[in-house]
Design a protein around this motif. Structure first.
Motif, PDB file in Angstrom:
ATOM      1  N   TYR A   1       9.209  15.403  37.718  1.00 19.95           N
ATOM      2  CA  TYR A   1       7.576  14.377  37.678  1.00 19.95           C
ATOM      3  C   TYR A   1       7.826  13.148  38.286  1.00 19.95           C
ATOM      4  O   TYR A   1       6.851  12.621  39.247  1.00 19.95           O
TER       5      TYR A   1
ATOM      6  N   LEU B   1      -1.218  14.453  38.741  1.00 20.08           N
ATOM      7  CA  LEU B   1      -0.075  14.846  38.043  1.00 20.08           C
ATOM      8  C   LEU B   1       0.440  14.569  35.916  1.00 20.08           C
ATOM      9  O   LEU B   1       0.893  15.442  36.170  1.00 20.08           O
TER      10      LEU B   1
ATOM     11  N   MET C   1       3.791  21.765  41.595  1.00 16.84           N
ATOM     12  CA  MET C   1       4.152  21.144  40.556  1.00 16.84           C
ATOM     13  C   MET C   1       3.641  21.910  39.342  1.00 16.84           C
ATOM     14  O   MET C   1       4.258  22.242  38.463  1.00 16.84           O
TER      15      MET C   1
ATOM     16  N   SER D   1       7.530  12.918  41.867  1.00 16.05           N
ATOM     17  CA  SER D   1       6.638  13.218  42.445  1.00 16.05           C
ATOM     18  C   SER D   1       5.860  11.939  42.342  1.00 16.05           C
ATOM     19  O   SER D   1       5.406  11.725  43.250  1.00 16.05           O
TER      20      SER D   1
ATOM     21  N   ILE E   1       2.257  18.704  46.840  1.00 11.44           N
ATOM     22  CA  ILE E   1       3.173  18.044  45.762  1.00 11.44           C
ATOM     23  C   ILE E   1       2.518  18.670  44.565  1.00 11.44           C
ATOM     24  O   ILE E   1       3.035  19.412  43.514  1.00 11.44           O
TER      25      ILE E   1
END
Length: 205
Positions: A83, A17, A115, A86, A111
């Motif tokens: 973000y 991420l 994103m 997340s 997730i």
């Protein structure tokens, strides 16, 4: 053993991420530290709560309060907020035990997939939002829209006048617009700062 698996899944997920998605696309080093810190902190406290006497509901409530304080401490745009939550959600999924072992990693992957798609540069790339300062105090909405469309080379969908200065003869307006297709629209998009690069900033004189 199950908890170690979830810890490992969280580390992998938050690394993807933060480094593969966020930093690669937006290059904000300060938020890398913030996202990693939030994730690990939530992971640690959620793990402690899941094995202690306090319920997970109390822990989630505390994180909600901390999130409000964090988001009010500095200005974040909506993409950075996405973000942020997340990273927080990944930490919660990695720290809360119970249920089938496959469920938290599956939700983590979901997730990341959301994103990946939602923040992709090609998704709705012709739509932008900017805060512009125009020469001239423009009081007529139709005149304002025509001026903005000529300036941006785009179709204006909505405007919100933030400041109308009759003394200095300026108009500060927030505009949402769609770039027209073709080379002309692409050239204007390159020459002007878009909301994706510098959210809600810009000047036109």
């Amino acid at each position: 053993m199950n908890q170690l698996v979830l810890f490992g899944a969280d580390v992998v997920a938050v690394s993807v991420l933060v480094f593969a998605l966020f930093f690669r696309r937006h290059r904000r080093r300060d938020l890398v530290t913030a996202y990693l810190g939030v994730n690990v902190g939530v992971l640690a406290v959620a793990s402690a709560l899941s094995t202690g006497t306090m319920g997970a509901g109390l822990g989630l409530g505390l994180f909600g309060v901390l999130s409000i304080i964090r988001l009010r401490s500095t200005e974040l745009d909506q993409l950075e907020v996405a973000y942020y939550f997340s990273a927080l959600a990944l930490g919660l999924l990695g720290g809360l035990t119970g249920g089938p072992l496959w469920l938290p990693p599956t939700l983590m992957a979901l997730i990341l997939l959301v994103m990946l798609v939602a923040d992709h540069p090609r998704l709705l790339r012709r739509y932008h939002q900017q805060l512009l300062v125009l020469d001239g105090a423009i009081t007529e909405p139709l005149v304002l829209v025509a001026r903005l469309e000529q300036l941006l080379g785009a179709r204006v969908h909505s405007t919100s006048v933030q400041r109308l200065d009759l003394v200095n003869d300026t108009t500060t307006v927030e505009v949402r617009y769609e770039l027209r297709g073709g080379p002309a629209g692409a050239t204007r998009a390159t020459l002007r700062t878009s909301a994706h690069v510098a959210p809600r900033t810009g000047a036109a004189r």
